[in-house]
Design an enzyme around this catalytic site. Structure first.
Site, PDB file in Angstrom:
ATOM      1  N   ASP A   1       7.900 -25.872  27.455  1.00 23.67           N
ATOM      2  CA  ASP A   1       8.447 -26.868  26.466  1.00 23.67           C
ATOM      3  C   ASP A   1       8.778 -25.639  25.385  1.00 23.67           C
ATOM      4  O   ASP A   1       8.130 -24.694  25.132  1.00 23.67           O
ATOM      5  CB  ASP A   1       7.555 -27.642  25.827  1.00 23.67           C
ATOM      6  CG  ASP A   1       7.217 -28.934  26.735  1.00 23.67           C
ATOM      7  OD1 ASP A   1       8.170 -29.251  27.760  1.00 23.67           O
ATOM      8  OD2 ASP A   1       6.369 -29.848  26.182  1.00 23.67           O
TER       9      ASP A   1
ATOM     10  N   ASP B   1       8.936 -26.010  22.245  1.00 14.47           N
ATOM     11  CA  ASP B   1       8.245 -26.058  20.725  1.00 14.47           C
ATOM     12  C   ASP B   1       6.681 -25.416  21.009  1.00 14.47           C
ATOM     13  O   ASP B   1       6.090 -25.536  20.280  1.00 14.47           O
ATOM     14  CB  ASP B   1       8.039 -27.442  20.210  1.00 14.47           C
ATOM     15  CG  ASP B   1       7.453 -28.336  21.158  1.00 14.47           C
ATOM     16  OD1 ASP B   1       6.901 -27.995  22.204  1.00 14.47           O
ATOM     17  OD2 ASP B   1       7.694 -29.769  20.833  1.00 14.47           O
TER      18      ASP B   1
ATOM     19  N   TRP C   1      10.146 -40.306  27.156  1.00  9.78           N
ATOM     20  CA  TRP C   1       9.160 -39.576  27.096  1.00  9.78           C
ATOM     21  C   TRP C   1       7.891 -40.184  27.965  1.00  9.78           C
ATOM     22  O   TRP C   1       7.713 -41.210  28.035  1.00  9.78           O
ATOM     23  CB  TRP C   1       8.716 -39.569  25.599  1.00  9.78           C
ATOM     24  CG  TRP C   1       7.400 -38.860  25.531  1.00  9.78           C
ATOM     25  CD1 TRP C   1       7.217 -37.424  24.940  1.00  9.78           C
ATOM     26  CD2 TRP C   1       6.076 -39.086  25.231  1.00  9.78           C
ATOM     27  NE1 TRP C   1       6.096 -36.897  24.587  1.00  9.78           N
ATOM     28  CE2 TRP C   1       5.163 -38.041  25.144  1.00  9.78           C
ATOM     29  CE3 TRP C   1       5.351 -40.189  25.821  1.00  9.78           C
ATOM     30  CZ2 TRP C   1       3.671 -38.209  24.930  1.00  9.78           C
ATOM     31  CZ3 TRP C   1       4.137 -40.380  25.471  1.00  9.78           C
ATOM     32  CH2 TRP C   1       3.335 -39.364  25.223  1.00  9.78           C
TER      33      TRP C   1
ATOM     34  N   GLU D   1       5.910 -37.846  33.350  1.00 12.50           N
ATOM     35  CA  GLU D   1       6.316 -36.811  34.312  1.00 12.50           C
ATOM     36  C   GLU D   1       5.470 -35.790  34.738  1.00 12.50           C
ATOM     37  O   GLU D   1       5.143 -35.191  35.662  1.00 12.50           O
ATOM     38  CB  GLU D   1       7.933 -36.315  34.042  1.00 12.50           C
ATOM     39  CG  GLU D   1       7.762 -35.182  32.831  1.00 12.50           C
ATOM     40  CD  GLU D   1       7.223 -35.180  31.737  1.00 12.50           C
ATOM     41  OE1 GLU D   1       7.109 -36.640  31.120  1.00 12.50           O
ATOM     42  OE2 GLU D   1       6.829 -34.448  30.866  1.00 12.50           O
ATOM     43  N   ASP D   2       4.593 -35.265  33.466  1.00 16.75           N
ATOM     44  CA  ASP D   2       3.340 -34.334  33.950  1.00 16.75           C
ATOM     45  C   ASP D   2       2.468 -34.899  34.690  1.00 16.75           C
ATOM     46  O   ASP D   2       1.685 -34.088  35.527  1.00 16.75           O
ATOM     47  CB  ASP D   2       3.070 -33.961  32.463  1.00 16.75           C
ATOM     48  CG  ASP D   2       2.803 -34.895  31.540  1.00 16.75           C
ATOM     49  OD1 ASP D   2       2.822 -36.094  31.689  1.00 16.75           O
ATOM     50  OD2 ASP D   2       2.305 -34.700  30.127  1.00 16.75           O
TER      51      ASP D   2
ATOM     52  N   MET E   1       2.195 -25.647  18.170  1.00 20.00           N
ATOM     53  CA  MET E   1       3.314 -26.575  18.643  1.00 20.00           C
ATOM     54  C   MET E   1       3.988 -26.767  17.301  1.00 20.00           C
ATOM     55  O   MET E   1       3.404 -27.142  16.435  1.00 20.00           O
ATOM     56  CB  MET E   1       2.918 -27.926  19.254  1.00 20.00           C
ATOM     57  CG  MET E   1       4.056 -28.667  19.729  1.00 20.00           C
ATOM     58  SD  MET E   1       3.930 -30.326  19.991  1.00 20.00           S
ATOM     59  CE  MET E   1       3.106 -30.430  21.559  1.00 20.00           C
TER      60      MET E   1
ATOM     61  N   HIS F   1       7.589 -31.610  14.944  1.00 20.08           N
ATOM     62  CA  HIS F   1       8.697 -32.451  15.248  1.00 20.08           C
ATOM     63  C   HIS F   1       8.309 -33.722  15.282  1.00 20.08           C
ATOM     64  O   HIS F   1       7.211 -34.313  15.657  1.00 20.08           O
ATOM     65  CB  HIS F   1       9.406 -32.028  16.653  1.00 20.08           C
ATOM     66  CG  HIS F   1       8.512 -32.160  17.728  1.00 20.08           C
ATOM     67  ND1 HIS F   1       8.621 -33.412  18.350  1.00 20.08           N
ATOM     68  CD2 HIS F   1       7.775 -31.428  18.415  1.00 20.08           C
ATOM     69  CE1 HIS F   1       7.864 -33.413  19.359  1.00 20.08           C
ATOM     70  NE2 HIS F   1       7.000 -32.199  19.481  1.00 20.08           N
TER      71      HIS F   1
ATOM     72  N   ARG G   1       9.909 -37.602  17.297  1.00 16.75           N
ATOM     73  CA  ARG G   1      10.401 -37.897  18.545  1.00 16.75           C
ATOM     74  C   ARG G   1      11.701 -38.305  18.542  1.00 16.75           C
ATOM     75  O   ARG G   1      12.098 -39.231  17.697  1.00 16.75           O
ATOM     76  CB  ARG G   1       9.599 -39.026  19.194  1.00 16.75           C
ATOM     77  CG  ARG G   1       9.788 -39.467  20.620  1.00 16.75           C
ATOM     78  CD  ARG G   1       8.765 -39.148  21.785  1.00 16.75           C
ATOM     79  NE  ARG G   1       7.534 -38.798  21.485  1.00 16.75           N
ATOM     80  CZ  ARG G   1       6.783 -39.851  21.771  1.00 16.75           C
ATOM     81  NH1 ARG G   1       6.731 -41.054  21.970  1.00 16.75           N
ATOM     82  NH2 ARG G   1       5.353 -39.373  21.708  1.00 16.75           N
TER      83      ARG G   1
HETATM   84  N1  UDP Z   1      13.067 -31.710  24.278  1.00 15.21           N
HETATM   85  C1  UDP Z   1      14.151 -31.201  23.748  1.00 15.21           C
HETATM   86  N2  UDP Z   1      14.938 -32.235  23.086  1.00 15.21           N
HETATM   87  C2  UDP Z   1      14.517 -33.414  23.122  1.00 15.21           C
HETATM   88  C3  UDP Z   1      13.350 -33.950  23.749  1.00 15.21           C
HETATM   89  C4  UDP Z   1      12.662 -33.223  24.144  1.00 15.21           C
HETATM   90  O1  UDP Z   1      14.633 -30.187  23.943  1.00 15.21           O
HETATM   91  O2  UDP Z   1      15.505 -34.486  22.593  1.00 15.21           O
HETATM   92  C5  UDP Z   1      12.271 -30.944  25.275  1.00 15.21           C
HETATM   93  C6  UDP Z   1      11.675 -29.585  24.173  1.00 15.21           C
HETATM   94  O3  UDP Z   1      11.214 -28.630  25.245  1.00 15.21           O
HETATM   95  C7  UDP Z   1      10.346 -30.293  23.915  1.00 15.21           C
HETATM   96  C8  UDP Z   1       9.842 -30.962  25.522  1.00 15.21           C
HETATM   97  O4  UDP Z   1      11.202 -31.412  25.815  1.00 15.21           O
HETATM   98  O5  UDP Z   1       9.139 -29.353  23.912  1.00 15.21           O
HETATM   99  C9  UDP Z   1       8.833 -32.239  25.567  1.00 15.21           C
HETATM  100  O6  UDP Z   1       9.385 -33.000  24.688  1.00 15.21           O
HETATM  101  P1  UDP Z   1       8.266 -33.503  23.128  1.00 15.21           P
HETATM  102  O7  UDP Z   1       8.065 -32.132  22.385  1.00 15.21           O
HETATM  103  O8  UDP Z   1       9.008 -34.449  22.273  1.00 15.21           O
HETATM  104  O9  UDP Z   1       7.149 -33.786  23.683  1.00 15.21           O
HETATM  105  P2  UDP Z   1       5.409 -33.691  23.222  1.00 15.21           P
HETATM  106  O10 UDP Z   1       5.039 -32.849  24.103  1.00 15.21           O
HETATM  107  O11 UDP Z   1       5.558 -33.086  21.743  1.00 15.21           O
HETATM  108  O12 UDP Z   1       4.891 -35.076  23.184  1.00 15.21           O
HETATM  109 MN    MN Z   2       6.493 -31.380  21.514  1.00 18.26          MN
END
Ligand code: UDP
Ligand code: MN
Length: 344
Positions: free
Chosen positions: A196, A198, A258, A261-262, A288, A291, A293
């Site tokens: 990811d 972030d 969202w 998939e993992d 992290m 951010h 969603r």
């Molecule tokens: N991501 C992105 N743009 C988006 C949505 C997701 O680049 O509009 C990528 C980015 O690498 C991000 C990852 O998908 O770190 C996982 O999404 P997100 O961070 O929203 O999920 P989290 O793990 O924080 O719930």
């Molecule tokens: Mn994230």
């Protein structure tokens, strides 16, 4: 009539001399090439590139190959533990340099965000695959942090930013598959790290390698108070040997939006009797970047139901059913940009 006789004899000698010279040059070039190809090559991507050229370029190719042999193959292997590691490192999750100034700070990078040590032969050939869309601030922080981090680990690596074109819903898993497919066309990577954008690692003893079993890297994330939120968690950052990623048929392609998939990926690992390794919580620590969603990445409400039937799809949904349009592949100074259109 002495003159024509002399000149004929002279021409004959000259011809013979030239013939021997040509034989010698070709022979030497051919021999050095053979020796090069007989040994296991670390940088076979380079050699393959050379061999793709027209056969008439044979001498050129062999000369270039022997140069390659001198410059890279004779280097000693890098030490098992890099002497450049610092342990815990400061993570900057604020500053916003421009891509230009960042690129200027990294003249050591090859176009496409590639690097390998110049003083030793890296033991690891790693592709970092990053799913991406409209997170420019995160990407700058990621590149600022990751290039020095990976270089301190003495990796032979490339960073691939896999950018999903608008306006379809985000599909993180499919972007990982696309990154794998495109990076494997660029070089013969033995290790893939799905990352990811972030997540920024806080300790460089968290080595970006691929061990004998898949590894979950982002174990302790600040957002979750550095705790593993459930034992089978397999999101964030994961590392796979190429053969393992192929074995499990990559990620599923059908998780749009969202989540899910993992966990599907984790099921694939379990199904193929692989186990998941983790570094200790004290080392596998990540920040992290904060951010919200995105609208086009809203939670997939079907994910729980989809996960119930994951197993039925392992053989038919994944790398072997991957379909996308590659809009662009650009070797930018700091990374390889893979811009893809995904049909939903
Ligand atoms: N991501 C992105 N743009 C988006 C949505 C997701 O680049 O509009 C990528 C980015 O690498 C991000 C990852 O998908 O770190 C996982 O999404 P997100 O961070 O929203 O999920 P989290 O793990 O924080 O719930
Ligand atoms: Mn994230």
């Amino acid at each position: 009539m002495a003159c024509p006789t002399v000149s004929r004899r002279f021409l004959f000698k000259l011809g013979a001399l030239l013939f021997i010279l040509v034989l010698y040059v070709f022979g030497a070039a051919f021999y050095s090439g053979l020796r090069l190809w007989q040994r296991p090559l670390t940088f076979d991507g380079d050699v393959r590139r050379l061999l793709n050229r027209s056969t008439w370029d044979v001498v050129d190719v062999l000369v270039a190959a022997s140069r390659l042999e001198k410059t890279t193959l004779t280097l000693p292997a890098c030490p098992i533990i890099s002497p450049h590691l610092k342990g815990p490192v400061q993570v900057d999750n604020v500053s916003t340099p421009s891509f230009e100034s960042l690129a200027a700070q990294h003249p050591e990078l090859e176009a496409g965000g590639l690097w390998r040590p110049t003083d030793c032969r890296s033991r690891l050939h790693v592709a970092i695959i990053v799913p991406y869309r409209q997170r420019e601030h995160h990407l700058k922080l990621f590149l600022t942090h990751m290039h020095p981090f990976l270089q301190r680990q003495q990796l032979d690596y490339g960073i691939y930013i896999v950018d999903q074109a608008l306006p379809t819903r985000f599909n993180r898993a499919m972007l990982m598959n696309i990154g794998y497919a495109e990076a494997s066309k660029q070089a013969n990577y033995s290790c893939y790290i799905f990352h990811d954008v972030d997540l920024l690692p806080e300790d460089d003893r968290n080595i970006y390698s691929c061990p004998d079993q898949p590894r979950h890297m982002s174990v302790a994330v600040d957002k979750f108070k550095y705790r593993l939120i459930y034992s089978t968690l397999f999101g964030g950052v994961t590392a796979f040997k190429t053969e393992h990623f192929k074995l499990i048929n990559g990620f599923s392609n059908i998780f749009f939006g969202w989540g899910g998939e993992d966990d599907d990926l984790r099921q694939r690992v379990d199904h193929h009797h692989l186990s998941v390794l983790r570094y200790p919580m004290t080392i596998a620590r990540y920040v992290m970047v904060k951010h919200t969603r995105e609208k086009l990445n809203a939670a997939n409400r079907q994910r729980v139901e989809m996960l119930r039937h994951s197993k039925e799809r392992f053989d038919t949904d994944g790398l072997n059913s991957l379909q996308y349009d590659l809009l662009k592949l650009e070797k930018r100074p700091l990374y390889t940009w893979v811009y893809a259109w995904i049909h939903e």
